[in-house]
Write an enzyme that holds these catalytic residues in place. Structure first.
Site, PDB file in Angstrom:
ATOM      1  N   PHE A  35       0.690  56.019  71.278  1.00  0.00           N
ATOM      2  CA  PHE A  35       1.433  55.124  72.174  1.00  0.00           C
ATOM      3  C   PHE A  35       2.225  55.889  73.233  1.00  0.00           C
ATOM      4  CE2 PHE A  35       0.733  52.797  68.267  1.00  0.00           C
ATOM      5  CZ  PHE A  35       0.275  51.577  68.723  1.00  0.00           C
ATOM      6  N   ASN A  41      11.848  49.946  66.440  1.00  0.00           N
ATOM      7  CA  ASN A  41      12.893  48.945  66.675  1.00  0.00           C
ATOM      8  C   ASN A  41      12.742  48.215  68.000  1.00  0.00           C
ATOM      9  OD1 ASN A  41      14.226  49.472  64.195  1.00  0.00           O
ATOM     10  ND2 ASN A  41      15.120  51.290  65.120  1.00  0.00           N
ATOM     11  N   GLU A  43      23.339  40.866  66.340  1.00  0.00           N
ATOM     12  CA  GLU A  43      24.033  40.986  67.620  1.00  0.00           C
ATOM     13  C   GLU A  43      23.708  39.748  68.438  1.00  0.00           C
ATOM     14  OE1 GLU A  43      22.579  43.748  70.479  1.00  0.00           O
ATOM     15  OE2 GLU A  43      20.477  43.442  69.983  1.00  0.00           O
ATOM     16  N   GLU A  68      26.147  49.965  58.450  1.00  0.00           N
ATOM     17  CA  GLU A  68      25.918  48.736  57.699  1.00  0.00           C
ATOM     18  C   GLU A  68      24.750  48.931  56.751  1.00  0.00           C
ATOM     19  OE1 GLU A  68      25.379  45.810  60.834  1.00  0.00           O
ATOM     20  OE2 GLU A  68      23.230  46.119  60.908  1.00  0.00           O
ATOM     21  N   ASN A  78      22.684  38.665  72.320  1.00  0.00           N
ATOM     22  CA  ASN A  78      22.308  39.118  73.653  1.00  0.00           C
ATOM     23  C   ASN A  78      22.707  38.039  74.651  1.00  0.00           C
ATOM     24  OD1 ASN A  78      21.182  41.531  72.728  1.00  0.00           O
ATOM     25  ND2 ASN A  78      19.217  40.561  72.320  1.00  0.00           N
ATOM     26  N   LYS A 115      28.640  45.949  69.453  1.00  0.00           N
ATOM     27  CA  LYS A 115      28.206  45.434  68.158  1.00  0.00           C
ATOM     28  C   LYS A 115      29.363  45.341  67.170  1.00  0.00           C
ATOM     29  CE  LYS A 115      23.590  47.387  68.691  1.00  0.00           C
ATOM     30  NZ  LYS A 115      22.611  46.394  69.061  1.00  0.00           N
ATOM     31  N   GLU A 167      20.773  37.209  67.354  1.00  0.00           N
ATOM     32  CA  GLU A 167      19.743  37.887  66.555  1.00  0.00           C
ATOM     33  C   GLU A 167      20.187  38.058  65.105  1.00  0.00           C
ATOM     34  OE1 GLU A 167      17.358  40.581  69.805  1.00  0.00           O
ATOM     35  OE2 GLU A 167      18.848  41.635  68.616  1.00  0.00           O
TER      36      GLU A 167
HETATM   37  P1  ADP Z   1      14.825  41.738  73.993  1.00  0.00           P
HETATM   38  O1  ADP Z   1      15.253  41.277  72.646  1.00  0.00           O
HETATM   39  O2  ADP Z   1      15.036  40.741  75.090  1.00  0.00           O
HETATM   40  O3  ADP Z   1      13.496  42.386  73.985  1.00  0.00           O
HETATM   41  P2  ADP Z   1      15.824  44.387  74.259  1.00  0.00           P
HETATM   42  O4  ADP Z   1      16.973  44.807  73.409  1.00  0.00           O
HETATM   43  O5  ADP Z   1      14.473  44.929  73.945  1.00  0.00           O
HETATM   44  O6  ADP Z   1      15.868  42.833  74.284  1.00  0.00           O
HETATM   45  O7  ADP Z   1      16.199  44.705  75.762  1.00  0.00           O
HETATM   46  C1  ADP Z   1      15.597  44.075  76.878  1.00  0.00           C
HETATM   47  C2  ADP Z   1      15.715  44.959  78.070  1.00  0.00           C
HETATM   48  O8  ADP Z   1      17.038  45.372  78.292  1.00  0.00           O
HETATM   49  C3  ADP Z   1      14.891  46.204  77.930  1.00  0.00           C
HETATM   50  O9  ADP Z   1      14.362  46.532  79.174  1.00  0.00           O
HETATM   51  C4  ADP Z   1      15.913  47.223  77.464  1.00  0.00           C
HETATM   52  O10 ADP Z   1      15.500  48.513  77.828  1.00  0.00           O
HETATM   53  C5  ADP Z   1      17.144  46.776  78.193  1.00  0.00           C
HETATM   54  N1  ADP Z   1      18.404  47.042  77.481  1.00  0.00           N
HETATM   55  C6  ADP Z   1      18.918  46.340  76.466  1.00  0.00           C
HETATM   56  N2  ADP Z   1      20.120  46.809  76.084  1.00  0.00           N
HETATM   57  C7  ADP Z   1      20.378  47.865  76.881  1.00  0.00           C
HETATM   58  C8  ADP Z   1      21.479  48.781  76.996  1.00  0.00           C
HETATM   59  N3  ADP Z   1      22.577  48.712  76.226  1.00  0.00           N
HETATM   60  N4  ADP Z   1      21.396  49.735  77.926  1.00  0.00           N
HETATM   61  C9  ADP Z   1      20.325  49.835  78.714  1.00  0.00           C
HETATM   62  N5  ADP Z   1      19.253  48.986  78.671  1.00  0.00           N
HETATM   63  C10 ADP Z   1      19.282  48.018  77.770  1.00  0.00           C
HETATM   64  P1  ADP Z   2      19.242  46.553  69.717  1.00  0.00           P
HETATM   65  O1  ADP Z   2      20.535  46.325  70.428  1.00  0.00           O
HETATM   66  O2  ADP Z   2      18.683  47.897  69.960  1.00  0.00           O
HETATM   67  O3  ADP Z   2      18.288  45.428  69.906  1.00  0.00           O
HETATM   68  P2  ADP Z   2      19.667  45.513  67.009  1.00  0.00           P
HETATM   69  O4  ADP Z   2      20.967  45.577  66.284  1.00  0.00           O
HETATM   70  O5  ADP Z   2      19.274  44.186  67.546  1.00  0.00           O
HETATM   71  O6  ADP Z   2      19.684  46.591  68.160  1.00  0.00           O
HETATM   72  O7  ADP Z   2      18.546  46.078  66.040  1.00  0.00           O
HETATM   73  C1  ADP Z   2      17.237  46.341  66.508  1.00  0.00           C
HETATM   74  C2  ADP Z   2      16.246  46.237  65.349  1.00  0.00           C
HETATM   75  O8  ADP Z   2      16.598  47.141  64.299  1.00  0.00           O
HETATM   76  C3  ADP Z   2      16.225  44.879  64.685  1.00  0.00           C
HETATM   77  O9  ADP Z   2      15.334  44.008  65.327  1.00  0.00           O
HETATM   78  C4  ADP Z   2      15.753  45.222  63.280  1.00  0.00           C
HETATM   79  O10 ADP Z   2      14.353  45.384  63.260  1.00  0.00           O
HETATM   80  C5  ADP Z   2      16.380  46.573  63.016  1.00  0.00           C
HETATM   81  N1  ADP Z   2      17.665  46.470  62.290  1.00  0.00           N
HETATM   82  C6  ADP Z   2      18.891  46.402  62.836  1.00  0.00           C
HETATM   83  N2  ADP Z   2      19.853  46.341  61.885  1.00  0.00           N
HETATM   84  C7  ADP Z   2      19.217  46.371  60.701  1.00  0.00           C
HETATM   85  C8  ADP Z   2      19.657  46.374  59.310  1.00  0.00           C
HETATM   86  N3  ADP Z   2      20.933  46.330  58.987  1.00  0.00           N
HETATM   87  N4  ADP Z   2      18.714  46.435  58.362  1.00  0.00           N
HETATM   88  C9  ADP Z   2      17.406  46.508  58.677  1.00  0.00           C
HETATM   89  N5  ADP Z   2      16.929  46.526  59.938  1.00  0.00           N
HETATM   90  C10 ADP Z   2      17.820  46.454  60.949  1.00  0.00           C
HETATM   91 MG    MG Z   3      18.489  43.506  69.390  1.00  0.00          MG
END
Ligand code: ADP
Ligand code: ADP
Ligand code: MG
Length: 660
Positions: free
Chosen positions: A348, A235, A288, A200, A290, A116, A275
């Site tokens: 849950f 999240n 970020e 951030e 993906n 990130k 995203e």
């Molecule tokens: P999406 O936005 O597609 O839902 P997620 O961040 O929820 O993406 O991740 C999708 C899948 O990838 C999930 O099964 C999550 O557990 C896995 N995943 C994502 N990032 C990582 C990571 N850094 N390490 C391990 N598993 C990850």
């Molecule tokens: P991941 O790799 O786990 O998906 P993200 O950076 O995409 O991590 O963040 C996951 C979620 O956390 C986002 O979908 C959002 O809901 C929340 N989030 C992340 N960064 C921020 C921020 N700076 N302010 C508010 N919410 C955030």
């Molecule tokens: Mg994300």
């Protein structure tokens, strides 16, 4: 085109990839672990190769095994799905070195977007708007607190290597920051083997909106509009939709242009997702990228008509994109619900087990909406503790958002699961909520709407009518079948103790008419599809089709209609009168007992017989699905008995500790 593709994944996404390969005339190889030997993906693929024991670290995450399977079967390419090796640049590089195509972006693009911190720097350089914050490494909690005061609270603490909602915390004060910084660092080292952390600004009450991009190896990149994924729990996404109810055309184009600029900056050449968090004022900031197929990609496919897996395969083969930005348009609205094996009524908690019953809604064109159901399991399969507990991704498409929500409501009613806990009643509640329908979404939605957790929704008027009509009809069918057709016309239906007087009749079309005598309304029930023993009651009530989940119970039934479930009794007026005079039976006091909320392993029992325990103190820790669940005392008391010890396997509802 490739003749044979290996799928280095499992579950619903493996099935999803196989479907497109079949359509394109490409043979498939499915790798599998011990736990997946009998899976749907293995059954559907042309060939299957065993790659190891159930834990992913010993099977799906082993690049060596995947490469061996490619060699043994003569596959030319690997589709990694999501999770597992999908965003592993070393894996993509290794395949390239061995002359095997990786159906995803080039390894340099994965690297650039892999963490990130560096991806955010790259995004800023490419002119993408990013969340204000501190982009350099922070070593100590003291330093974190000092920088936090420059940025201003609230602040998000993030692991650079984080993913899947892990390694994220919000801090509102110096104390939060000092503690949270250390916690995220430790969690990140443990979960990702990388303890780099950055800060951030926390965007308050934001929405999650992401842009789907698609590139080829000839420098072409387009975007396929946005998805909104604001309905999140911890999240993690639960409900997604496309397009977003927040965006106007100008904001959509601005976000799309930034996402494409970022993709170009890293020579992106496959499907990927950029995203953003967005403010309610439509300001937006990069989160970020993906570099893989996203879980919720079906909603984009439904509104654009583009098969993203097909496009990934074509671009990996080296084809040019067959369309340009101007060829793409949004058609209608699509919603996805993630159906999970978790018990919404118990916070849950994971609820793994066997799918004793699993009826899936019919896919394709329905009356006014289209259903798509991406599932990797069948009736009789097990949702195991080894992998993601997702059962299906249920999607509904319709010309308008309102019709798509209605369609999703119906599709959820038409999904029937027994044998494990599932979140369908919760998803149905979201579809029923006025706020969801109004489109006023936020990542705080679930916290705001269900502050004390989910306990079902009280039946609204329509669902009350459904319960009355279904119960009366089942009662008639049962007494007819018993050879004892009652010619009683007057009934009292008790729903959770609330009485509804009903006068029964039939109209000229043989439909059941129910005169709600206290309200002066009449219901009309037709097309009844139920017989004793069935758990789903289908019919048409006042011209609208519904399905309710039903079970027999003394004097009546339990009925679940969407998010509402109730005990429904069908009584003669005389018996109902007696019921009204009976004192309600007191529910048993279970606060004396600490029970296991799910099947799992006892990690530790923190109390001993005779010990005084205060409400809120930890009593036991249970591990399931690799998560530790801390069980706390609900009230003060003295421990009377302890019936489990560390290492014991326990079933749901097993008593662990009893208070005197
Ligand atoms: P999406 O936005 O597609 O839902 P997620 O961040 O929820 O993406 O991740 C999708 C899948 O990838 C999930 O099964 C999550 O557990 C896995 N995943 C994502 N990032 C990582 C990571 N850094 N390490 C391990 N598993 C990850
Ligand atoms: P991941 O790799 O786990 O998906 P993200 O950076 O995409 O991590 O963040 C996951 C979620 O956390 C986002 O979908 C959002 O809901 C929340 N989030 C992340 N960064 C921020 C921020 N700076 N302010 C508010 N919410 C955030
Ligand atoms: Mg994300």
């Amino acid at each position: 085109m490739f003749k044979k593709i290996l799928i280095a994944n499992r579950g619903e996404i493996a099935v999803r990839v196989i479907k497109t390969c079949r359509r394109m005339g490409i043979a498939t190889v499915q790798v599998f672990s011990d736990a997946d030997a009998g899976s749907l993906a293995v059954e559907m693929a042309d060939e299957a190769v065993h790659i190891g024991p159930a834990p992913a670290a010993q099977s799906y995450l082993l690049a060596d095994r995947i490469v061996e399977a490619v060699r043994a079967t003569g596959a030319e390419a690997v589709h990694p799905g999501y999770g597992f090796l999908s965003e592993n640049a070393a894996f993509a590089r290794r395949l390239r070195d061995e002359g095997i195509a990786f159906i995803g972006p080039n390894p340099e693009a994965i690297d650039a977007m892999g963490d990130k911190i560096s991806s955010k720097k790259l995004a800023a350089a490419a002119g993408v708007s990013t969340v204000p914050g501190h982009m350099d490494l922070i070593e100590t909690p003291d330093e974190a607190v000092r920088i936090a005061n420059q940025i201003g609270y609230p602040i998000m603490i993030k692991a650079s290597a984080g993913g899947g909602g892990k390694g994220i915390r919000v801090a509102h004060s110096d104390a939060d920051m000092a503690e949270g910084f250390a916690a995220v660092k430790a969690e990140a080292l443990n979960a990702f083997g990388d303890d780099r952390v950055f800060l951030e600004k926390f965007i308050v009450d934001p929405r999650h909106i992401e842009i789907q991009v698609l590139g080829d190896k000839h420098g072409n990149v387009v975007h396929l509009f946005e998805r909104e994924c604001s309905i999140q729990r911890r999240n993690q996404k639960v409900v997604e939709e496309a397009p977003s109810p927040l965006l106007d055309a100008a904001t959509r184009m601005a976000m799309g242009a930034q996402a494409v600029a970022l993709a170009r900056a890293v020579n992106y050449d496959s499907a990927g997702t950029v995203e953003f968090v967005a403010g309610q004022d439509k300001s937006f900031y990069f989160l970020e990228m993906n570099t893989r197929l996203q879980v919720e990609h079906p909603v984009t496919e439904l509104i654009t008509g583009v098969d993203l897996v097909e496009q990934m395969i074509r671009s990996a083969w080296g084809e040019k994109l067959a369309f340009e930005q101007q060829d793409l348009a949004i058609n209608g609205w699509a919603i996805e619900s993630r159906i999970y094996a978790e018990d919404p009524y118990r916070g849950f908690l994971p609820s793994i087990g066997r799918l004793i019953r699993y009826e899936q809604p019919e896919e394709g064109d329905q009356d006014g909406y289209v259903v798509r159901n991406d599932s990797g399991v069948r009736e009789g399969d097990e949702i195991s503790m080894f992998y993601d507990p997702m059962i299906a991704k249920l999607c509904a498409w319709a010309p308008t958002r309102d019709a798509a929500i209605d369609g999703m409501g119906r599709a959820l009613e038409d999904t029937h699961i027994r044998g494990l806990g599932h979140n369908i009643p919760f998803l149905a509640a979201v579809m029923d909520q006025k706020r969801f329908r109004s489109g006023k979404l936020s990542t705080r939605y679930i916290q705001d709407e269900f502050p004390d957790g989910f306990h079902g929704l009280a039946p609204d008027r329509r669902r009350t009518d459904v319960m009355i009509a279904a119960a009366v009809a089942m009662n008639e069918i049962l007494s007819e079948q018993a050879g004892d057709p009652s010619d009683r016309v007057d009934w009292v239906v008790l729903i959770d103790g609330q009485a509804h007087g009903v006068a029964l009749g039939y109209d000229e079309d043989e439909a059941l008419t129910l005169d709600l005598v206290d309200e002066g309304r009449e219901l009309r029930l037709s097309d009844i599809d139920w017989r004793p023993g069935l758990a789903q009651f289908r019919a048409v009530l006042d011209d609208v089709a519904f399905t309710a989940e039903v079970a027999r119970a003394p004097d009546g039934f339990t009925v679940r209609s969407g998010p509402a479930r109730a005990r429904v009794r069908v009584l003669s007026p005389r018996i109902a009168d007696l019921y009204a005079r009976l004192p309600e039976k007191q529910a048993a006091d279970t606060s004396r007992l600490i029970t296991s909320p799910m099947p799992g392993l006892v990690v530790s029992i923190a109390v001993a017989v005779g010990q005084q325990v205060r409400a809120g103190e930890t009593v036991a820790i249970i591990e399931a699905m690799k998560m530790q669940n801390i069980l706390k005392a609900e009230r003060d008391g003295t421990v009377k008995a302890v019936s489990a010890k560390a290492g014991d396997p326990v079933a749901a509802d097993d008593v662990l500790v009893e208070f005197g």
